[in-house]
Design a protein around this motif. Sequence first.
Motif, PDB file in Angstrom:
ATOM      1  N   ILE A  85     -12.413 -23.589  59.174  1.00 18.00           N
ATOM      2  CA  ILE A  85     -11.888 -24.930  58.915  1.00 18.00           C
ATOM      3  C   ILE A  85     -12.891 -25.782  58.146  1.00 18.00           C
ATOM      4  O   ILE A  85     -12.576 -26.332  57.086  1.00 18.00           O
ATOM      5  CB  ILE A  85     -11.497 -25.613  60.235  1.00 18.00           C
ATOM      6  N   ALA A  86     -14.102 -25.892  58.677  1.00 14.17           N
ATOM      7  CA  ALA A  86     -15.112 -26.710  58.010  1.00 14.17           C
ATOM      8  C   ALA A  86     -15.415 -26.175  56.612  1.00 14.17           C
ATOM      9  O   ALA A  86     -15.624 -26.948  55.674  1.00 14.17           O
ATOM     10  CB  ALA A  86     -16.384 -26.753  58.851  1.00 14.17           C
ATOM     11  N   GLY A  87     -15.438 -24.849  56.475  1.00 14.56           N
ATOM     12  CA  GLY A  87     -15.696 -24.259  55.171  1.00 14.56           C
ATOM     13  C   GLY A  87     -14.620 -24.612  54.159  1.00 14.56           C
ATOM     14  O   GLY A  87     -14.910 -24.913  53.001  1.00 14.56           O
ATOM     15  N   ALA A  88     -13.361 -24.560  54.592  1.00 12.44           N
ATOM     16  CA  ALA A  88     -12.268 -24.915  53.685  1.00 12.44           C
ATOM     17  C   ALA A  88     -12.348 -26.380  53.283  1.00 12.44           C
ATOM     18  O   ALA A  88     -12.141 -26.724  52.112  1.00 12.44           O
ATOM     19  CB  ALA A  88     -10.934 -24.616  54.360  1.00 12.44           C
ATOM     20  N   ILE A  89     -12.655 -27.239  54.239  1.00 11.69           N
ATOM     21  CA  ILE A  89     -12.794 -28.667  53.927  1.00 11.69           C
ATOM     22  C   ILE A  89     -13.949 -28.884  52.957  1.00 11.69           C
ATOM     23  O   ILE A  89     -13.851 -29.664  52.003  1.00 11.69           O
ATOM     24  CB  ILE A  89     -12.990 -29.472  55.229  1.00 11.69           C
ATOM     25  N   GLY A  90     -15.055 -28.152  53.182  1.00 10.47           N
ATOM     26  CA  GLY A  90     -16.169 -28.235  52.248  1.00 10.47           C
ATOM     27  C   GLY A  90     -15.811 -27.723  50.871  1.00 10.47           C
ATOM     28  O   GLY A  90     -16.247 -28.278  49.851  1.00 10.47           O
ATOM     29  N   LEU A  91     -15.004 -26.667  50.816  1.00  9.99           N
ATOM     30  CA  LEU A  91     -14.546 -26.147  49.528  1.00  9.99           C
ATOM     31  C   LEU A  91     -13.690 -27.179  48.811  1.00  9.99           C
ATOM     32  O   LEU A  91     -13.812 -27.367  47.590  1.00  9.99           O
ATOM     33  CB  LEU A  91     -13.764 -24.850  49.730  1.00  9.99           C
ATOM     34  N   GLY A  92     -12.827 -27.850  49.549  1.00  9.71           N
ATOM     35  CA  GLY A  92     -12.029 -28.911  48.935  1.00  9.71           C
ATOM     36  C   GLY A  92     -12.896 -30.001  48.348  1.00  9.71           C
ATOM     37  O   GLY A  92     -12.642 -30.500  47.233  1.00  9.71           O
ATOM     38  N   ALA A  93     -13.955 -30.400  49.079  1.00  3.90           N
ATOM     39  CA  ALA A  93     -14.871 -31.427  48.567  1.00  3.90           C
ATOM     40  C   ALA A  93     -15.629 -30.920  47.345  1.00  3.90           C
ATOM     41  O   ALA A  93     -15.887 -31.682  46.398  1.00  3.90           O
ATOM     42  CB  ALA A  93     -15.846 -31.833  49.674  1.00  3.90           C
ATOM     43  N   ALA A  94     -15.994 -29.630  47.340  1.00  2.75           N
ATOM     44  CA  ALA A  94     -16.683 -29.052  46.190  1.00  2.75           C
ATOM     45  C   ALA A  94     -15.791 -29.057  44.956  1.00  2.75           C
ATOM     46  O   ALA A  94     -16.249 -29.344  43.840  1.00  2.75           O
ATOM     47  CB  ALA A  94     -17.135 -27.625  46.511  1.00  2.75           C
ATOM     48  N   ILE A  95     -14.519 -28.745  45.151  1.00  3.75           N
ATOM     49  CA  ILE A  95     -13.581 -28.770  44.027  1.00  3.75           C
ATOM     50  C   ILE A  95     -13.439 -30.185  43.480  1.00  3.75           C
ATOM     51  O   ILE A  95     -13.407 -30.389  42.251  1.00  3.75           O
ATOM     52  CB  ILE A  95     -12.225 -28.187  44.466  1.00  3.75           C
ATOM     53  N   ASP A  96     -13.378 -31.159  44.358  1.00  2.00           N
ATOM     54  CA  ASP A  96     -13.341 -32.557  43.896  1.00  2.00           C
ATOM     55  C   ASP A  96     -14.563 -32.862  43.041  1.00  2.00           C
ATOM     56  O   ASP A  96     -14.454 -33.508  41.980  1.00  2.00           O
ATOM     57  CB  ASP A  96     -13.294 -33.518  45.091  1.00  2.00           C
ATOM     58  N   PHE A  97     -15.717 -32.434  43.497  1.00  2.00           N
ATOM     59  CA  PHE A  97     -16.969 -32.679  42.775  1.00  2.00           C
ATOM     60  C   PHE A  97     -16.963 -31.981  41.419  1.00  2.00           C
ATOM     61  O   PHE A  97     -17.290 -32.581  40.384  1.00  2.00           O
ATOM     62  CB  PHE A  97     -18.144 -32.199  43.620  1.00  2.00           C
ATOM     63  N   LEU A  98     -16.579 -30.700  41.391  1.00  2.00           N
ATOM     64  CA  LEU A  98     -16.566 -29.964  40.131  1.00  2.00           C
ATOM     65  C   LEU A  98     -15.558 -30.540  39.153  1.00  2.00           C
ATOM     66  O   LEU A  98     -15.828 -30.604  37.939  1.00  2.00           O
ATOM     67  CB  LEU A  98     -16.259 -28.485  40.403  1.00  2.00           C
ATOM     68  N   ASN A  99     -14.417 -30.958  39.663  1.00  2.00           N
ATOM     69  CA  ASN A  99     -13.425 -31.588  38.785  1.00  2.00           C
ATOM     70  C   ASN A  99     -13.943 -32.895  38.209  1.00  2.00           C
ATOM     71  O   ASN A  99     -13.641 -33.245  37.059  1.00  2.00           O
ATOM     72  CB  ASN A  99     -12.124 -31.837  39.557  1.00  2.00           C
ATOM     73  N   GLN A 100     -14.712 -33.617  39.004  1.00  2.00           N
ATOM     74  CA  GLN A 100     -15.275 -34.876  38.523  1.00  2.00           C
ATOM     75  C   GLN A 100     -16.258 -34.624  37.379  1.00  2.00           C
ATOM     76  O   GLN A 100     -16.265 -35.347  36.378  1.00  2.00           O
ATOM     77  CB  GLN A 100     -15.979 -35.605  39.661  1.00  2.00           C
ATOM     78  N   VAL A 101     -17.072 -33.592  37.521  1.00  3.11           N
ATOM     79  CA  VAL A 101     -18.007 -33.243  36.454  1.00  3.11           C
ATOM     80  C   VAL A 101     -17.261 -32.663  35.258  1.00  3.11           C
ATOM     81  O   VAL A 101     -17.571 -32.964  34.102  1.00  3.11           O
ATOM     82  CB  VAL A 101     -19.055 -32.237  36.969  1.00  3.11           C
ATOM     83  N   GLY A 102     -16.252 -31.824  35.533  1.00  3.11           N
ATOM     84  CA  GLY A 102     -15.452 -31.205  34.477  1.00  3.11           C
ATOM     85  C   GLY A 102     -15.862 -29.768  34.243  1.00  3.11           C
ATOM     86  O   GLY A 102     -17.017 -29.510  33.883  1.00  3.11           O
ATOM     87  N   MET A 103     -14.949 -28.824  34.475  1.00  3.84           N
ATOM     88  CA  MET A 103     -15.282 -27.414  34.330  1.00  3.84           C
ATOM     89  C   MET A 103     -15.657 -27.055  32.894  1.00  3.84           C
ATOM     90  O   MET A 103     -16.533 -26.213  32.664  1.00  3.84           O
ATOM     91  CB  MET A 103     -14.129 -26.548  34.821  1.00  3.84           C
ATOM     92  N   ASP A 104     -15.029 -27.675  31.918  1.00  4.85           N
ATOM     93  CA  ASP A 104     -15.397 -27.405  30.524  1.00  4.85           C
ATOM     94  C   ASP A 104     -16.815 -27.875  30.241  1.00  4.85           C
ATOM     95  O   ASP A 104     -17.565 -27.216  29.502  1.00  4.85           O
ATOM     96  CB  ASP A 104     -14.409 -28.075  29.571  1.00  4.85           C
ATOM     97  N   ASN A 105     -17.201 -29.010  30.830  1.00  2.85           N
ATOM     98  CA  ASN A 105     -18.567 -29.502  30.665  1.00  2.85           C
ATOM     99  C   ASN A 105     -19.567 -28.558  31.311  1.00  2.85           C
ATOM    100  O   ASN A 105     -20.652 -28.320  30.767  1.00  2.85           O
ATOM    101  CB  ASN A 105     -18.701 -30.900  31.278  1.00  2.85           C
TER     102      ASN A 105
END
Length: 407
Positions: free
Chosen positions: A278-298
């Motif tokens: 559970i905690a890992g999935a929630i952390g993964l969701g937060a990581a995806i938010d972070f990566l999307n904010q930076v931008g995968m193309d960037n």
Amino acid sequence: MDINAIRQMFPILDQEVNGHPLVYLDSSATSQKPIQVIEAVNDYYRQDNSNVHRGVHTLGTRATDKYEGAREKVRQFINANSAAEVIFTRGTTTSINTVAYGYARANLVAGDEIVITPMEHHSNIIPWQQAAKATGATLKYIPLQKDGTISLVDVKETITDKTKIVAITHMSNVLGTINPVKEIAEIAHAKGAVILIDGAQGAPHMAVNVQELNCDFYAFSGHKMCAPTGIGVLYGKRELLEEMEPVEFGGEMIDFVNLYDSTWKELPWKFEAGTPIIAGAIGLGAAIDFLNQVGMDNILEHDKKLAHYAMEQLSELEGVTIYGPEHRGALVTFNLDDVHPHDTATVLDAEGIAVRAGHHCAQPLMKWLNVTATARASFYLYNTEEDIDRLVAGLLKTKEYFGNVFK
């Protein structure tokens, strides 16, 4: 990308190792975690800690919402058709094994072929070896070009009408080779085969669109993309997942249990027996938010620039052998003449520089390279050219230490 601002989000980077500022060049093994991910996991344990799906109380509802919300974030991140196609696992290894057991062993017969490459991580070799032994199928390898790439001509020659499964890495964890997985999927499908892509090194560094790739399965881990350890994803096309049997049995994956038989829940929970991560999935969701904010193309552009810079700088040093193609992902694998890579990594660690040394869970590839081990510097969005300059200085000191000074 504002690298300085990004670096400030990673608390672990603000430290000294052996009296030197830390230079972390081992992200292919595991990435560091931004404060957003650390806080998301901490908040879950502080405020919402409860099992998911089972309770109607407030904490259980909040935990379930966050857990399933993370699944939806993954769905969007890889552009899956449905959240039902997103299975949470312990990581890439578990995801690949799930397909090797749940799909391959149920569908392969003697004479069928499984096609992989010599550049695969052990996690994308051993499950297929075992599946071939269990079913009588044949394991075949697409040959590598001299620079560590693969030719689509060789792909077409290797994949035949007998091929039922193709399993290939999106990006090599040793060579940095980025494989043409979309084109390989087309070739596989034309022969009636399914394709699994090992995205452990791909998903952290480039935008992944499973519909555009038209892959049948895509496996990746959270810990290489800023999320906690112990959480991974298996994407599978719905029709394939529905026909597969689970490989783990127990609570939560069942629909109804009687004394002598049971039925399974619908996707995706059919494959998530027991209390999930559970905690890992929630952390993964937060990581995806972070990566999307930076931008995968960037991130991809930044990583390629660092890899190119590292290749340039290391190529200027006498006595350095670099493995892999000119155009590559975010890593450089190398050896120093007459210095064992473990010794190289030890001296670099004394300078505060973290690199990986060994066979990198790719012993068949080491044999192809005609070495027993290599050193690897791998980069991510928080690394800079100054980190690579420190690496070069550390390598000069390594050569000097072992009495073989560069000219």
